[in-house]
Write an enzyme that holds these catalytic residues in place. Structure first.
Site, PDB file in Angstrom:
ATOM      1  CG  ASP A 112      -2.248  -0.900   0.816  1.00  0.00           C
ATOM      2  OD1 ASP A 112      -2.634  -0.855  -0.396  1.00  0.00           O
ATOM      3  OD2 ASP A 112      -2.651  -1.646   1.670  1.00  0.00           O
ATOM      4  CG  ASP A 172      -7.669  -3.738  -2.388  1.00  0.00           C
ATOM      5  OD1 ASP A 172      -8.220  -4.464  -2.832  1.00  0.00           O
ATOM      6  OD2 ASP A 172      -7.908  -3.478  -1.165  1.00  0.00           O
ATOM      7  N   GLY A 230      -9.710 -17.150  -7.806  1.00  0.00           N
ATOM      8  CA  GLY A 230      -9.934 -15.888  -7.075  1.00  0.00           C
ATOM      9  C   GLY A 230     -10.608 -16.161  -5.930  1.00  0.00           C
ATOM     10  CB  THR A 232     -13.691 -12.742  -1.119  1.00  0.00           C
ATOM     11  OG1 THR A 232     -13.941 -11.157  -0.754  1.00  0.00           O
ATOM     12  CG2 THR A 232     -14.391 -13.411   0.015  1.00  0.00           C
ATOM     13  NE  ARG A 244     -12.545  -0.079   1.249  1.00  0.00           N
ATOM     14  CZ  ARG A 244     -13.308  -0.819   2.258  1.00  0.00           C
ATOM     15  NH1 ARG A 244     -14.365  -0.674   2.496  1.00  0.00           N
ATOM     16  NH2 ARG A 244     -12.349  -1.633   2.900  1.00  0.00           N
ATOM     17  CD1 TRP A 248     -10.285  -1.458  -3.648  1.00  0.00           C
ATOM     18  CD2 TRP A 248     -10.148   0.638  -3.795  1.00  0.00           C
ATOM     19  NE1 TRP A 248     -10.083  -0.974  -2.258  1.00  0.00           N
ATOM     20  CE2 TRP A 248      -9.957   0.438  -2.228  1.00  0.00           C
ATOM     21  CE3 TRP A 248     -10.046   1.966  -4.224  1.00  0.00           C
ATOM     22  CZ2 TRP A 248      -9.657   1.295  -1.474  1.00  0.00           C
ATOM     23  CZ3 TRP A 248      -9.874   2.978  -3.029  1.00  0.00           C
ATOM     24  CH2 TRP A 248      -9.630   2.716  -1.771  1.00  0.00           C
TER      25      TRP A 248
HETATM   26  N1  GLY Z   1      -7.305  -1.765   0.620  1.00  0.00           N
HETATM   27  C1  GLY Z   1      -8.073  -2.196   1.609  1.00  0.00           C
HETATM   28  C2  GLY Z   1      -9.263  -2.001   1.821  1.00  0.00           C
HETATM   29  O1  GLY Z   1      -9.885  -1.138   0.763  1.00  0.00           O
HETATM   30  O2  GLY Z   1      -9.925  -2.200   2.770  1.00  0.00           O
END
Ligand code: GLY
Length: 395
Positions: A112, A172, A230, A232, A244, A248
């Protein structure tokens, strides 16, 4: 291959609606009141990832992925107030903590770096030519590329890079790679850009299902680099679309598109956007997973704010003759109207957040129905983009 974009099933839901400038200015005024409340408590310390009863606690800049959002909000406030130095001074005062963190590798064993260093340090370089911020952001880019796997051409999200059980990308990361595109621009070294673009293409190839919903994470075979499956981490199930993550997947491709003008990014953006818009409840704010379209599950207002930023960027690159353009413009207005009318903390005086009703991680029972700092950041960015269509992104 990017799947064909699904058609919008209920175009009437995205009918024409007003979002007057006065309403955006009112919303900015409310946001600035909360930011002003935080200037002193979060000058040296930072808001926690999510609030507790709608109040952020104070965190150090030594772990997690959240600090850049608060510093980025200060830069938005600085620009949106015609360069009020009270915001700049706090933002600049935080730059040494980012420098120290990457220099000493404090809590950076993850991908990140873009979330941490773009809204804070890249912004400080772009707006203020702060040399320490530039140096910190380049060090962060150098650190991020140590997580790149040339066999499978992606940046590993979490865990030790030698751990075969952690050999996966996550959606993300599309927001982390603009740091690399930027690093190539400022250093003249193409290696960051190449890895970022490879990562984008690998992600785009695996992360969408045929219906344009997205996986959150995707595992690869460490020996061959072949895609495996894939899975989650924060969504409802391996078959569902974590809201979310889908958001992204809306904004991420547009950030690559800003640098690359590539058709694949635009196709991905359209496919993920239409899936998202087709799965919004009546008030246009997604539940925490898109498998829910009504009922009592918590909303994730942060997904709404992220998606809006992506859609605003997307419509900038669409022809007026494109039938989706009007739908997207209206979607932006419906979502922002809903956030401004029903999701602000303005009636909760003790709250130091901006947006109510977000979710950090429902499966981990973390930050459920709370403010979160990235929701607040992207809401500010959305206000900025709408109030000043010529705004130059920090990304
Ligand atoms: N990048 C982590 C989240 O969106 O929770």
């Amino acid at each position: 291959m990017i799947p064909k974009k699904p058609e919008i099933v209920d175009p009437a839901k995205y009918c024409d609606v007003d979002l007057p400038r006065e309403k955006l200015e009112y919303a900015l005024g409310e946001a600035l009141k909360k930011i002003d409340m935080n200037l002193e408590p979060f000058a040296v310390l930072f808001p926690s990832h999510n609030s507790y009863n709608n109040v952020y606690k104070a965190d150090k800049n030594t772990g997690g992925w959240n600090q850049g959002f608060w510093t980025g909000m200060l830069w938005h406030a600085y620009e949106l107030t015609g360069n009020d130095d009270k915001y700049r001074n706090v933002a600049l005062g935080q730059i040494p903590s980012y420098y120290k963190r990457i220099k000493e590798k404090l809590g950076v064993n993850h991908h990140d770096m873009g979330f941490l260093y773009t809204p804070s340090c890249v912004a400080a370089w772009k707006l203020d030519k702060n040399k320490q911020a530039k140096a910190a952001a380049i060090m962060a880019a150098d650190h991020l590329i140590t997580r790149y796997h040339p066999t499978a051409k992606f940046i590993q999200a979490w865990g030790d890079v030698n751990d075969v059980n952690s050999f996966r990308l996550i959606i993300d990361c599309l927001l982390n790679i603009p740091l690399l595109y930027w690093a190539s621009e400022v250093t003249g070294d193409p290696k960051y850009d190449e890895m970022a673009y490879n990562h984008f293409n690998t992600t785009a190839d695996v992360i969408l299902r045929p219906d344009a919903s997205t996986h959150h994470t995707y595992y690869f075979d460490p020996a061959t680099g072949k895609p495996l499956k894939g899975v989650t981490a924060q969504g409802f199930s391996n078959d569902s679309a974590w809201s979310r993550g889908q958001a992204w997947g809306i904004y991420g491709p547009m950030l690559t598109y800003m640098y690359k003008h590539n058709d694949k990014a635009m196709e991905m953006f359209r496919a993920t956007t239409n899936y998202f818009l087709n799965h919004l409840p009546d008030d246009y704010i997604a539940y925490w997973d898109l498998c829910f379209t009504d009922g009592d599950e918590p909303r994730d207002s942060s997904a709404a704010a992220i998606a809006v930023c992506g859609i605003i960027e997307g419509v900038k690159h669409m022809d007026d003759s494109d039938p989706d353009k009007r739908i997207y413009q209206n979607a932006i207005k419906h979502i922002m109207n809903s956030l401004i009318d029903n999701y602000l903390t303005k009636d909760i005086p003790e709250s130091n957040g901006l947006l109510l009703h977000a979710v950090y991680s429902k499966p981990h029972n973390g930050g459920v129905d709370e403010c979160n700092i990235w929701g607040d950041y992207f809401y500010m960015e959305a206000l900025h983009r709408l109030l000043d269509p010529d705004w130059h992104p920090y990304w």
